[in-house]
Design a protein around this motif. Structure first.
Motif, PDB file in Angstrom:
ATOM      1  N   LEU A   1      -5.283   7.940   2.986  1.00 59.01           N
ATOM      2  CA  LEU A   1      -6.585   8.418   2.517  1.00 59.01           C
ATOM      3  C   LEU A   1      -7.646   7.322   2.430  1.00 59.01           C
ATOM      4  O   LEU A   1      -8.806   7.566   2.779  1.00 59.01           O
ATOM      5  CB  LEU A   1      -6.440   9.084   1.145  1.00 59.01           C
ATOM      6  CG  LEU A   1      -5.573  10.346   1.058  1.00 59.01           C
ATOM      7  CD1 LEU A   1      -5.782  11.042  -0.275  1.00 59.01           C
ATOM      8  CD2 LEU A   1      -5.814  11.313   2.194  1.00 59.01           C
ATOM      9  N   SER A   2      -7.290   6.146   1.972  1.00 62.51           N
ATOM     10  CA  SER A   2      -8.285   5.101   1.748  1.00 62.51           C
ATOM     11  C   SER A   2      -8.978   4.684   3.041  1.00 62.51           C
ATOM     12  O   SER A   2      -8.328   4.296   4.020  1.00 62.51           O
ATOM     13  CB  SER A   2      -7.614   3.880   1.109  1.00 62.51           C
ATOM     14  OG  SER A   2      -8.568   2.878   0.853  1.00 62.51           O
ATOM     15  N   ASN A   3     -10.318   4.839   3.035  1.00 62.73           N
ATOM     16  CA  ASN A   3     -11.154   4.482   4.195  1.00 62.73           C
ATOM     17  C   ASN A   3     -10.801   5.261   5.464  1.00 62.73           C
ATOM     18  O   ASN A   3     -11.127   4.835   6.567  1.00 62.73           O
ATOM     19  CB  ASN A   3     -11.075   2.973   4.483  1.00 62.73           C
ATOM     20  CG  ASN A   3     -11.764   2.178   3.392  1.00 62.73           C
ATOM     21  OD1 ASN A   3     -12.851   2.531   2.947  1.00 62.73           O
ATOM     22  ND2 ASN A   3     -11.109   1.119   2.943  1.00 62.73           N
ATOM     23  N   GLN A   4     -10.144   6.407   5.296  1.00 59.29           N
ATOM     24  CA  GLN A   4      -9.808   7.252   6.446  1.00 59.29           C
ATOM     25  C   GLN A   4     -10.763   8.450   6.483  1.00 59.29           C
ATOM     26  O   GLN A   4     -11.193   8.946   5.440  1.00 59.29           O
ATOM     27  CB  GLN A   4      -8.353   7.747   6.344  1.00 59.29           C
ATOM     28  CG  GLN A   4      -7.306   6.646   6.283  1.00 59.29           C
ATOM     29  CD  GLN A   4      -7.270   5.794   7.537  1.00 59.29           C
ATOM     30  OE1 GLN A   4      -7.330   6.304   8.644  1.00 59.29           O
ATOM     31  NE2 GLN A   4      -7.191   4.482   7.351  1.00 59.29           N
TER      32      GLN A   4
ATOM     33  N   GLY B   1       6.243  12.518   5.481  1.00 58.31           N
ATOM     34  CA  GLY B   1       5.342  13.667   5.371  1.00 58.31           C
ATOM     35  C   GLY B   1       5.495  14.366   4.030  1.00 58.31           C
ATOM     36  O   GLY B   1       4.503  14.702   3.365  1.00 58.31           O
ATOM     37  N   TYR B   2       6.748  14.573   3.609  1.00 53.62           N
ATOM     38  CA  TYR B   2       6.999  15.179   2.302  1.00 53.62           C
ATOM     39  C   TYR B   2       6.492  14.285   1.174  1.00 53.62           C
ATOM     40  O   TYR B   2       5.889  14.760   0.210  1.00 53.62           O
ATOM     41  CB  TYR B   2       8.494  15.453   2.125  1.00 53.62           C
ATOM     42  CG  TYR B   2       9.024  16.591   2.954  1.00 53.62           C
ATOM     43  CD1 TYR B   2       8.508  17.887   2.807  1.00 53.62           C
ATOM     44  CD2 TYR B   2      10.039  16.411   3.882  1.00 53.62           C
ATOM     45  CE1 TYR B   2       8.990  18.943   3.565  1.00 53.62           C
ATOM     46  CE2 TYR B   2      10.530  17.456   4.648  1.00 53.62           C
ATOM     47  CZ  TYR B   2      10.001  18.721   4.488  1.00 53.62           C
ATOM     48  OH  TYR B   2      10.474  19.769   5.235  1.00 53.62           O
TER      49      TYR B   2
ATOM     50  N   MET C   1       0.848  -1.200   0.000  1.00 51.25           N
ATOM     51  CA  MET C   1       0.000   0.000   0.000  1.00 51.25           C
ATOM     52  C   MET C   1       0.886   1.254   0.000  1.00 51.25           C
ATOM     53  O   MET C   1       1.779   1.374   0.834  1.00 51.25           O
ATOM     54  CB  MET C   1      -0.895  -0.009   1.249  1.00 51.25           C
ATOM     55  CG  MET C   1      -1.988   1.062   1.233  1.00 51.25           C
ATOM     56  SD  MET C   1      -3.036   1.008   2.712  1.00 51.25           S
ATOM     57  CE  MET C   1      -4.023  -0.431   2.363  1.00 51.25           C
ATOM     58  N   ASN C   2       0.666   2.186  -0.956  1.00 52.83           N
ATOM     59  CA  ASN C   2       1.525   3.363  -1.009  1.00 52.83           C
ATOM     60  C   ASN C   2       1.116   4.398   0.042  1.00 52.83           C
ATOM     61  O   ASN C   2       0.082   4.280   0.691  1.00 52.83           O
ATOM     62  CB  ASN C   2       1.525   3.970  -2.423  1.00 52.83           C
ATOM     63  CG  ASN C   2       0.156   4.487  -2.843  1.00 52.83           C
ATOM     64  OD1 ASN C   2      -0.603   5.006  -2.022  1.00 52.83           O
ATOM     65  ND2 ASN C   2      -0.167   4.336  -4.115  1.00 52.83           N
ATOM     66  N   THR C   3       1.965   5.409   0.196  1.00 57.23           N
ATOM     67  CA  THR C   3       1.759   6.420   1.242  1.00 57.23           C
ATOM     68  C   THR C   3       0.409   7.111   1.115  1.00 57.23           C
ATOM     69  O   THR C   3      -0.305   7.298   2.097  1.00 57.23           O
ATOM     70  CB  THR C   3       2.888   7.474   1.167  1.00 57.23           C
ATOM     71  OG1 THR C   3       4.138   6.832   1.404  1.00 57.23           O
ATOM     72  CG2 THR C   3       2.693   8.549   2.221  1.00 57.23           C
TER      73      THR C   3
END
Length: 280
Positions: free
Chosen positions: A8-11, A119-120, A1-3
């Protein structure tokens, strides 16, 4: 799973839009808002946040800029051009904020596994996805000759249109970006170039200030050949969140967040006054 998918997914994300507050919305207020929201996310009283904001005709200097030998002459020049000047209380150097520049903050809970580099990378991945419909290739590398250069300058065809920064406070992380959406990137760069010329005047400096080459900077409108606006990019940003599977809800500040903001704003105003008294 990428950053990007991971965050974002399901968040669940709250969305706070401050892009239309107008000329009296001061950039120091934005620093206070992000600090207050970092505290809320950090203590668990808030979900992650997406905040969009715009400031009119403002130059944000770094603390190092405020130590330049003739900084007052540089500031007087900026004031003459119609710009309000403040000093940020974190890292970085001079940047331009105006009606054609969209600022975005992603505010998340700080976790040991969420490194500064991640974060970046998160913001970089978001902007890549955001600009996918425009058929451009976005790179993250320092653009020498730009203002406020850094290793996560975002560019298209070697021309910088955005810069990323981070702030971490009390368990929260604010990953922030300014996106030069419309107008002339090189004209903004010329403004900062002249500021440095007037603030340095050939004298020795305590840091390596950027030698600006205006042609290294451009707006997304210039780079894509399309008439983009702050509002069209916000719309695309929200679409990107939804496409990535985020649960996004428009939100306002809670009473607790408003009180925290007032405390942070007073603190930031006082600190800015101390910096100004010491160096300007």
């Amino acid at each position: 799973m990428n950053t990007l998918t991971n965050h974002l997914s399901n968040q669940t994300w709250r969305f706070i839009d401050q892009s239309t507050l107008g000329v009296y919305f001061d950039a120091l207020q934005s620093f206070a808002y992000d600090d207050a929201l970092c505290i809320a996310v950090g203590n668990g009283s808030s979900d992650a946040l997406l905040r969009t904001w715009v400031h009119h005709d403002t130059i944000v200097l770094g603390i190092q800029d405020s130590r330049l030998p003739f900084v007052q002459e540089g500031i007087e020049f900026l004031n003459e051009q119609g710009y309000h000047v403040i000093v940020r209380n974190s890292g970085g150097l001079a940047v331009v904020l105006d009606q054609g520049i969209l600022n975005v903050s992603l505010i998340l809970k700080e976790e040991k596994k969420f490194s500064i580099n991640e974060g970046y990378e998160l913001m970089f991945a978001l902007i890549q996805q955001l600009l996918k419909p425009y058929g451009v290739t976005v790179e993250a590398r320092e653009i020498v000759g730009s203002y406020c250069p850094g290793s996560f300058d975002l560019s298209i065809d070697g021309k910088k249109f955005a810069g990323i920064s981070q702030r971490r406070i009390r368990g929260g992380v604010a990953v922030q970006i300014y996106l030069c959406v419309s107008g002339s990137g090189s004209e903004r760069a010329k403004l900062i170039q002249t500021f440095y010329d007037k603030a340095v005047q050939g004298q020795p400096t305590s840091f390596e200030y950027p030698r600006i080459v205006p042609e290294t900077m451009a707006s997304l409108s210039e780079l894509t050949g399309q008439k983009l606006t702050v509002q069209s990019i916000i719309h695309q940003l929200l679409l990107t969140f939804k496409e990535q599977g985020a649960h996004l809800s428009s939100s306002t500040f809670t009473e607790e967040e408003r009180q925290s903001y007032e405390e942070q704003y007073i603190r930031i105003i006082k600190r800015n006054e101390r910096i100004s008294a010491r160096h300007l």
